[in-house]
Design a protein around this motif. Structure first.
Motif, PDB file in Angstrom:
ATOM      1  N   LYS A   1       0.390  -1.181   0.037  1.00  0.00           N
ATOM      2  CA  LYS A   1      -0.108  -0.045  -0.255  1.00  0.00           C
ATOM      3  C   LYS A   1       0.470   1.375   0.192  1.00  0.00           C
ATOM      4  CE  LYS A   1      -4.396  -0.704   1.208  1.00  0.00           C
ATOM      5  NZ  LYS A   1      -5.567  -0.861   2.231  1.00  0.00           N
ATOM      6  N   ALA A   2       2.051   1.104   0.769  1.00  0.00           N
ATOM      7  CA  ALA A   2       2.996   2.039   1.076  1.00  0.00           C
ATOM      8  C   ALA A   2       3.519   2.506  -0.441  1.00  0.00           C
ATOM      9  CB  ALA A   2       3.995   2.465   2.094  1.00  0.00           C
ATOM     10  N   VAL A   3       3.279   1.559  -1.549  1.00  0.00           N
ATOM     11  CA  VAL A   3       4.320   2.198  -2.913  1.00  0.00           C
ATOM     12  C   VAL A   3       3.122   1.811  -3.565  1.00  0.00           C
ATOM     13  CG1 VAL A   3       6.551   0.651  -2.259  1.00  0.00           C
ATOM     14  CG2 VAL A   3       4.732  -0.390  -3.215  1.00  0.00           C
ATOM     15  N   GLY A   4       1.804   2.579  -3.415  1.00  0.00           N
ATOM     16  CA  GLY A   4       1.652   2.546  -4.252  1.00  0.00           C
ATOM     17  C   GLY A   4       0.036   1.509  -4.329  1.00  0.00           C
ATOM     18  N   ALA A   5      -0.879   0.332  -3.950  1.00  0.00           N
ATOM     19  CA  ALA A   5      -1.538  -0.049  -4.810  1.00  0.00           C
ATOM     20  C   ALA A   5      -2.341   0.122  -3.651  1.00  0.00           C
ATOM     21  CB  ALA A   5      -0.999  -1.476  -3.343  1.00  0.00           C
ATOM     22  N   THR A   6      -3.501  -0.084  -4.428  1.00  0.00           N
ATOM     23  CA  THR A   6      -5.245   0.254  -4.013  1.00  0.00           C
ATOM     24  C   THR A   6      -5.564  -1.000  -3.099  1.00  0.00           C
ATOM     25  OG1 THR A   6      -5.943  -0.420  -5.796  1.00  0.00           O
ATOM     26  CG2 THR A   6      -5.347   1.879  -5.743  1.00  0.00           C
TER      27      THR A   6
ATOM     28  N   PRO B   1      -2.412   1.553   6.245  1.00  0.00           N
ATOM     29  CA  PRO B   1      -1.271   0.519   6.158  1.00  0.00           C
ATOM     30  C   PRO B   1      -0.028   1.376   6.669  1.00  0.00           C
ATOM     31  CG  PRO B   1      -2.204   2.405   4.197  1.00  0.00           C
ATOM     32  CD  PRO B   1      -2.858   2.517   5.242  1.00  0.00           C
ATOM     33  N   ILE B   2      -0.358   2.195   7.192  1.00  0.00           N
ATOM     34  CA  ILE B   2       0.463   2.616   9.237  1.00  0.00           C
ATOM     35  C   ILE B   2       0.693   1.811   9.305  1.00  0.00           C
ATOM     36  CG2 ILE B   2       0.845   4.315  10.676  1.00  0.00           C
ATOM     37  CD1 ILE B   2      -0.257   6.381   8.542  1.00  0.00           C
TER      38      ILE B   2
ATOM     39  N   SER C   1       6.675  11.308  12.774  1.00  0.00           N
ATOM     40  CA  SER C   1       6.214   9.841  11.877  1.00  0.00           C
ATOM     41  C   SER C   1       4.527   9.969  11.711  1.00  0.00           C
ATOM     42  CB  SER C   1       6.004   8.078  12.203  1.00  0.00           C
ATOM     43  OG  SER C   1       7.489   8.107  12.963  1.00  0.00           O
TER      44      SER C   1
ATOM     45  N   HIS D   1       3.490  10.345   7.603  1.00  0.00           N
ATOM     46  CA  HIS D   1       2.594   9.632   6.826  1.00  0.00           C
ATOM     47  C   HIS D   1       1.557  10.622   6.298  1.00  0.00           C
ATOM     48  CE1 HIS D   1       3.532   6.720  10.523  1.00  0.00           C
ATOM     49  NE2 HIS D   1       3.733   6.276   9.636  1.00  0.00           N
TER      50      HIS D   1
ATOM     51  N   LEU E   1       0.319   8.574   3.715  1.00  0.00           N
ATOM     52  CA  LEU E   1      -0.647   7.666   3.990  1.00  0.00           C
ATOM     53  C   LEU E   1      -1.709   8.071   4.733  1.00  0.00           C
ATOM     54  CD1 LEU E   1       3.407   6.350   4.736  1.00  0.00           C
ATOM     55  CD2 LEU E   1       1.276   4.796   2.935  1.00  0.00           C
ATOM     56  N   ASP E   2      -1.649   9.031   5.387  1.00  0.00           N
ATOM     57  CA  ASP E   2      -2.646   9.081   6.339  1.00  0.00           C
ATOM     58  C   ASP E   2      -3.256  11.192   6.340  1.00  0.00           C
ATOM     59  OD1 ASP E   2      -4.162   9.261   8.455  1.00  0.00           O
ATOM     60  OD2 ASP E   2      -3.030   9.256   9.996  1.00  0.00           O
TER      61      ASP E   2
ATOM     62  N   THR F   1      -8.147   5.960  -2.817  1.00  0.00           N
ATOM     63  CA  THR F   1      -7.117   5.391  -4.342  1.00  0.00           C
ATOM     64  C   THR F   1      -6.714   6.767  -4.320  1.00  0.00           C
ATOM     65  OG1 THR F   1      -9.000   4.045  -4.148  1.00  0.00           O
ATOM     66  CG2 THR F   1      -8.096   5.069  -6.272  1.00  0.00           C
TER      67      THR F   1
ATOM     68  N   ALA G   1      -3.916   6.600  -2.947  1.00  0.00           N
ATOM     69  CA  ALA G   1      -2.771   5.102  -3.896  1.00  0.00           C
ATOM     70  C   ALA G   1      -2.444   5.842  -4.424  1.00  0.00           C
ATOM     71  CB  ALA G   1      -3.525   4.397  -3.495  1.00  0.00           C
ATOM     72  N   ASN G   2      -2.637   6.737  -5.539  1.00  0.00           N
ATOM     73  CA  ASN G   2      -1.831   6.888  -6.715  1.00  0.00           C
ATOM     74  C   ASN G   2      -1.076   8.554  -6.822  1.00  0.00           C
ATOM     75  OD1 ASN G   2      -3.882   5.133  -8.325  1.00  0.00           O
ATOM     76  ND2 ASN G   2      -5.488   6.747  -8.419  1.00  0.00           N
TER      77      ASN G   2
ATOM     78  N   ARG H   1       0.545   7.423  -4.060  1.00  0.00           N
ATOM     79  CA  ARG H   1       1.896   7.404  -3.076  1.00  0.00           C
ATOM     80  C   ARG H   1       2.280   6.698  -4.391  1.00  0.00           C
ATOM     81  NH1 ARG H   1      -1.902   5.750   0.430  1.00  0.00           N
ATOM     82  NH2 ARG H   1      -2.485   3.883  -0.211  1.00  0.00           N
TER      83      ARG H   1
END
Lengths: 414, 241
Positions: free
Chosen positions: A321-326, A407-408, B48, B52, B57-58, B78, B81-82, B84
């Protein structure tokens, strides 16, 4: 992320833990294997039933001692002695043969005994006392000699007609005609040998020794009753009316009043097919229930392992997830992994089921029955569809759980 | 240099069983493209959490976050995520490499979620591995590598999608001092090539590898200073340890 990438990824994860992957599949393998086995054996059994009954002939009707209803066979089929059919019944049927459209009627009394010829011994060999009309009823031809006569029957003659295999067993290539074999403690003179017939109505006719009915009853068995009466109808179209006529005649013969049930059962070959189909389908239902339970347990096992896998792979999920997975990517990946497990399990199950079915066909053929080894494309399609369905149903919850991970939190998981 | 990151009164609260815990109390700062910034603070300071939020991430609770001039405060899951996938790369203290997986496959991982051919993925991954000097280890499994090598693979993985911004969260925390120095020098080299880097650490000696330090304590920005070049050079040569 395309399907090929997810597929490769899932395959890699499965290969990383081969033993676990196999154990995960095991329940499903058993379930799918059972499904294929049931369908294959069911198809084989149908061929067997049809061939057995066709050998008897569709113009043959049988009378068994003991009552039965339309749903099942009489108790005598399962080896329980019922004494309601006697020789007078044969005579009564023969006397009314014309009006009942019966071409020939024969009585049967079956038993087992030790058979000896010189130094050759057959323990528990099958013998059958039959009326002299037996060849007309059963459409048999003799390879050698002749059949015994009504006079032989009346005179309690110790004469025997041998099935082709037992003749070979006792005499090899010698001529058996006129030789004497000992059955129980009685000497029987061989007067004929039948042409090979194979198994008919689930009994190997070629290992049978035939003797006059009265000889079997009085000398060998000490009975007055019959195991069976068979009658050949002069035309197959009269089978139903012949059955009714035989029933009425035997009810009168047995003095059964109008309110009481029959103490015998009359069946045509076609009815026997239906009955055997009922038995085989009941057996199939039983196996199908086992298969369903096995598939359910297998599915739960897969879900359990996938939930463990999700927990074990928290950090991996977090990283993805951190590298872009939805969430959808993660859901697809885990769902596909489960489906791959189930499809692979299905394939192993199909192969396993087919191997067992093939083995069964070898054994049954060895016992000289007609048995076809059939694995139909339908059973393969059903098996794979069931496997995929189980993968979807039982894989969805673990996959969804993985997809919903924060993800966190997942990256922090120790 | 254009503004890459701009936060305005950025706040973050966590709600656990109805209890609200405020972690960030309104942070406002700007980071320009090409900068090398350390976010430094003690444990529990909120650094941190800030990373995030900046790394998509958050979500933030209040205030605003602009990335490349675009308000990204209210993006969906979504869309995050894109972002990231295309805008940022992460280097973690724990490396977070996939076990029993080759260096090449580990580096390729972020590319699985972008629309590329397999050949393009291979080429980009090999390029990123070369950038951290690990071409000779491409076929090795992650568990066959030393700690320093693992972190270099993690940097290659963070670089592979050619992000605008690289986050390094305590990247030397699990390394010996020599490997740590190598990693910091790689990050410095990447910054010189134009990469924007945000380093999150609680150690002053590590923080001083950057050109600028944002100090955070109890969810507040307590300092924003540039690191003197002489001091930075000492950090890079390991003299500060």
């Amino acid at each position: 992320m395309n399907f090929v990438s997810i597929f490769q990824l899932s395959l890699k994860n499965l290969r990383a833990n081969p033993l676990r992957s196999f154990l995960t599949m095991l329940g499903l393998i058993i379930g799918i294997g059972s499904v294929v086995l049931i369908m294959s054996v069911g198809a084989g059994a149908q061929v067997l039933v049809l061939s057995q009954v066709n050998k008897i002939g569709s113009d043959l009707i049988g009378v068994l001692p003991g009552a039965s209803d339309a749903k099942g066979p009489p108790a005598s089929v399962f080896g329980i002695q019922v004494k309601t059919l006697i020789n007078d019944d044969i005579k009564a049927l023969q006397d009314s043969a014309g009006s009942l459209h019966l071409k020939a009627v024969a009585g049967y009394a079956q038993g087992q005994a030790k058979m000896v010829y010189e130094d050759r011994v057959v323990e528990g060999g099958s013998f059958m006392g039959v009326s002299a009309t037996y060849p007309q009823v059963e459409n048999v031809t003799l390879a050698q000699g002749g059949f015994f006569t009504p006079a032989d029957d009346d005179g309690l003659a110790r004469v025997a007609v041998l099935g082709s295999e037992i003749a070979k067993e006792f005499f090899d290539s010698d001529n058996p005609m006129g030789k004497t074999i000992k059955i129980k403690r009685e000497n029987f003179k061989v007067v004929g040998v039948l042409e090979p017939r194979g198994t008919v109505a689930f009994a190997n006719q070629d290992k049978m020794v035939l003797m006059p009915l009265l000889t079997a009853q009085k000398v060998m068995l000490g009975w007055r009753h019959l195991s069976l009466i068979r009658a050949k109808v002069d035309n197959a179209i009269f089978v139903d009316s012949a059955i009714d006529g035989v029933k009425q005649l035997l009810r009168a013969q047995h003095k059964i009043d109008s309110t009481a049930d029959d103490d015998f059962s009359v069946r045509a070959a076609a009815q026997a097919i239906d009955m055997l189909k009922t038995i085989t389908s009941a057996f199939s239902f039983f196996l199908a229930a086992i298969a369903a339970i096995s598939l359910l347990v297998g599915g739960i096992g897969i879900m359990n392992i996938m939930l463990v896998a999700v927990t074990e792979r928290y950090r991996e999920i977090g990283l993805r997830k951190a590298v872009g997975a939805t969430s959808a990517h993660v859901l697809k990946q885990f769902l596909l992994e489960t489906i791959m497990i189930t499809i692979l399990g299905s394939v192993i199950g199909i192969v396993g089921g087919a191997i067992i079915s093939w083995f069964i066909s070898i054994v049954v053929k060895y016992l000289e029955y007609d048995w076809a080894f059939i694995v139909s494309p339908a059973s393969v399609i059903v098996a794979v569809a069931v496997g995929t369905f189980i993968g979807l149903i039982f894989g969805y919850y673990p996959a969804r759980r993985a997809a919903k991970l924060d993800p966190i939190e997942a990256l922090r998981y120790e | 240099m254009p503004e890459l990151i701009k936060t305005v009164d950025l706040k973050k609260d966590y709600i656990n069983d109805g209890v609200v815990t405020s972690v960030l109390h309104g942070l406002s700062f700007v980071i320009k493209a090409g900068e090398f910034v350390s976010i430094m603070g003690p444990s529990g300071s909120g650094k941190s959490t800030l990373m995030h939020i900046l790394g998509f991430l958050d979500h933030l609770t209040d205030g605003a976050y602009f990335f490349n001039g675009q308000d990204v405060s209210g993006l969906s899951e979504t869309e995050l995520a894109n972002m990231r996938s295309t805008k940022v790369g992460f280097v973690f203290q724990q490396f977070n490499l996939l076990p029993k997986t080759t260096v090449l496959d580990n580096v390729k991982l972020p590319l699985l979620y972008v629309d590329l051919t397999e050949d393009e993925r291979q080429a980009r991954a090999r390029q990123a591995i070369a950038a951290v000097g690990l071409e000779h280890r491409s076929g090795f499994l992650s568990n066959q590598l030393s700690g320093g090598e693992k972190q270099r693979v993690a940097i290659a993985r963070a670089l592979v999608n050619q992000p605008s911004l690289l986050f390094a969260d305590e990247p030397t925390g699990n390394l010996d001092s020599k490997s740590g120095e190598q990693i910091m020098n790689i990050l410095d080299g990447l910054n010189k090539q134009g990469h924007t880097i945000i380093l999150v650490t609680h150690e002053t000696a590590t923080a001083e590898h950057a050109r600028r330090i944002l100090r955070i304590k109890d969810g507040l920005l307590t300092g924003d200073e540039n690191v003197a070049e002489a001091r930075r050079q000492k950090a890079l040569t390991g003299e500060l340890k």
